[in-house]
Enzyme design. Structure first.
Site, PDB file in Angstrom:
ATOM      1  CG  HIS A 126      -2.024  -0.868   1.155  1.00  0.00           C
ATOM      2  ND1 HIS A 126      -3.090  -1.135   0.731  1.00  0.00           N
ATOM      3  CD2 HIS A 126      -1.726  -2.464   1.785  1.00  0.00           C
ATOM      4  CE1 HIS A 126      -3.557  -2.466   0.650  1.00  0.00           C
ATOM      5  NE2 HIS A 126      -2.981  -3.137   1.225  1.00  0.00           N
ATOM      6  N   GLY A 186      -5.146   1.697   5.933  1.00  0.00           N
ATOM      7  CA  GLY A 186      -5.637   1.860   7.426  1.00  0.00           C
ATOM      8  C   GLY A 186      -6.922   2.671   7.204  1.00  0.00           C
ATOM      9  N   GLY A 187      -7.177   3.304   8.225  1.00  0.00           N
ATOM     10  CA  GLY A 187      -8.238   4.348   8.461  1.00  0.00           C
ATOM     11  C   GLY A 187      -9.499   3.951   9.297  1.00  0.00           C
ATOM     12  CD  GLU A 188      -8.771  -0.555   8.448  1.00  0.00           C
ATOM     13  OE1 GLU A 188      -8.585  -1.414   7.634  1.00  0.00           O
ATOM     14  OE2 GLU A 188      -7.864   0.162   8.784  1.00  0.00           O
ATOM     15  CB  THR A 239     -10.521  -0.302   4.079  1.00  0.00           C
ATOM     16  OG1 THR A 239      -9.967  -1.502   4.486  1.00  0.00           O
ATOM     17  CG2 THR A 239     -12.102  -0.384   4.480  1.00  0.00           C
ATOM     18  CG  HIS A 252      -8.864  -8.500   1.736  1.00  0.00           C
ATOM     19  ND1 HIS A 252      -7.710  -7.847   2.542  1.00  0.00           N
ATOM     20  CD2 HIS A 252      -9.767  -8.350   2.517  1.00  0.00           C
ATOM     21  CE1 HIS A 252      -8.226  -7.799   3.760  1.00  0.00           C
ATOM     22  NE2 HIS A 252      -9.666  -8.225   3.878  1.00  0.00           N
ATOM     23  CG  HIS A 300      -4.838 -11.072   3.372  1.00  0.00           C
ATOM     24  ND1 HIS A 300      -3.646 -10.244   3.484  1.00  0.00           N
ATOM     25  CD2 HIS A 300      -5.479 -10.297   2.867  1.00  0.00           C
ATOM     26  CE1 HIS A 300      -3.756  -9.302   3.067  1.00  0.00           C
ATOM     27  NE2 HIS A 300      -4.916  -9.086   2.910  1.00  0.00           N
ATOM     28  CG  ASP A 320      -1.201  -6.193   3.781  1.00  0.00           C
ATOM     29  OD1 ASP A 320      -1.516  -5.364   2.703  1.00  0.00           O
ATOM     30  OD2 ASP A 320      -2.244  -6.619   4.537  1.00  0.00           O
ATOM     31  CB  SER A 354      -4.307  -0.809   9.005  1.00  0.00           C
ATOM     32  OG  SER A 354      -5.371  -1.302   8.270  1.00  0.00           O
TER      33      SER A 354
END
Length: 390
Positions: free
Chosen positions: A64, A69-71, A100, A196, A225, A286, A290
């Site tokens: 990335h 992230g940002g969750e 995401t 994913h 994953h 990855d 995040s």
């Protein structure tokens, strides 16, 4: 006049063992490989690599590069990568993806960052799309992105079996794969659907459903994953035996392992024991994603950041676990390059891109070249990004 680099007396793995030979590099390519290479005229530089290993540059199929992230809100967006995040750890080729967040992280920014990192010396490709369906693209369709944008080689990482995904149906997933397949054919690219896979109950069943109900082959999908849990890992064995390639994630933390994630070394060894061929596995970092931790209600309880360094660390761990060096190289370089149709990457041979890692017998990295440019020398970076802290 093209400057030349002659690496002498290196113990070369291409990834197959070649023996102690010389490698001549010029114009970003490997010009010759063999014993006692003789050159008429002046050689720009000669490097004595006696007692050292040379392997192909590592190929990371998921990074990335603009952050992820940002969750947990805006303050939990991870940072963008820099050149030395990859070069210090032997990664010369990577594929960039959104995750995401495809709102505050955009494909336009992803492509611009990829071009910048390529200028810095890396080989950077992109997936169009993100976790979401309908698929966000740059030109309006997946096929157009593949045909008209050089850096785009597939779509990803589209999410299945994950509460953060769009819960797309089998028919919707089949349409995505069909668009990617046609775009790949017309542009002579892989057209890969990089998937994913979350921890939902369905696992990778949707991929098998598409293959069973349509004319799309299972090899169109590249699920990652797959070491997220023991159950998913075992699903992956059947996927690989059906002809697909499964990808294991190297970035992890203790909380992920405690919740059931299988460490890369254990995942690889289990796969081999189950009869999965080494060519049907790969490892990605990855990096800069995040690493969210959710409770049983889907609420975020913790967050860390993935590291590109984890790909090199997994390589070292695999060798320490007595996996043959050739097989370890395939897992972190050759197999991903082949699966993504990056034909000049992942192995060493005359005419190939000069992406090489020089390391000591204990696998400490000494030097890294990408397209013949030195990114690391004597254990230290020799190039930095424009605004990178030194």
């Amino acid at each position: 006049m093209t400057s030349l680099l002659l690496i002498r007396n290196a113990n070369v793995y291409s990834p197959e063992p070649v023996g102690v030979i010389d490698i001549l590099i010029g114009g970003g390519k490997i010009l010759a490989m063999g014993r006692d290479i003789a050159i008429a005229g002046q050689v720009h530089q000669t490097l004595n690599a006696e007692g050292m290993l040379v392997i192909p540059g590592l190929v990371d199929p998921l990074v990335h590069i603009t952050g992820g992230g940002g969750e947990g809100g805006f303050h939990t967006r991870t940072r963008a990568m820099e050149l030395t995040d990859a070069s210090r750890f032997g990664v010369t080729t990577l594929v960039a993806a959104l995750g995401t967040d495809a709102v505050s992280r955009s494909l336009e920014d992803l492509l611009a960052k990829a071009k910048g990192l390529t200028y810095d010396g890396l080989n950077v490709f992109c997936y169009t799309g993100s976790y979401a369906y309908p698929v966000v693209t740059l030109t309006g369709t997946i096929t157009r992105d593949l045909m008209l944008i050089d850096q785009v080689i597939g779509i990803g990482e589209i999410a299945i079996s994950d509460h953060r995904g769009s819960q797309l149906t089998v028919n919707e997933l089949a349409r995505v794969a069909a668009e990617a397949r046609v775009g790949g054919m017309l542009s002579q690219k892989a057209g890969t659907v990089f998937v994913h896979v979350g921890d939902g109950r369905a696992g990778i069943a949707p991929l098998h459903h598409v293959a069973a109900q349509t004319d799309i082959p299972i090899t169109q999908f590249y699920p990652t994953h797959m070491n997220r849990s023991q159950a998913l890992l075992e699903q992956g064995f059947n996927f690989a035996k059906a002809g697909g390639v499964i990808d294991f994630t190297a970035s992890t933390n203790q909380a992920c392992l405690d919740s059931g994630e299988v460490a890369v070394v254990d995942a690889v060894m289990q796969a081999l024991h189950a009869g999965v061929g080494i060519e049907h596995m790969s490892v990605s970092s990855d990096g800069h994603a995040s690493l969210p931790i959710f409770n049983e209600r889907g609420e975020l309880t913790g967050l860390e950041m993935g590291r590109i360094a984890s790909l090199y660390e997994a390589f070292c761990d695999l060798v320490a676990a007595k996996l043959p060096l050739t097989d370890a190289i395939k897992l972190v370089s050759t197999n991903a390059a082949r699966n993504l149709k990056l034909s000049n990457k992942g192995y060493l041979g005359v005419g190939q891109d000069a992406d090489l890692v020089l390391m000591s017998p204990d696998l400490a990295i000494d030097s890294v070249w990408s397209r013949g440019q030195a990114l690391m020398r004597d254990g230290q970076p020799s190039r930095y990004g424009q605004f990178e802290m030194r």
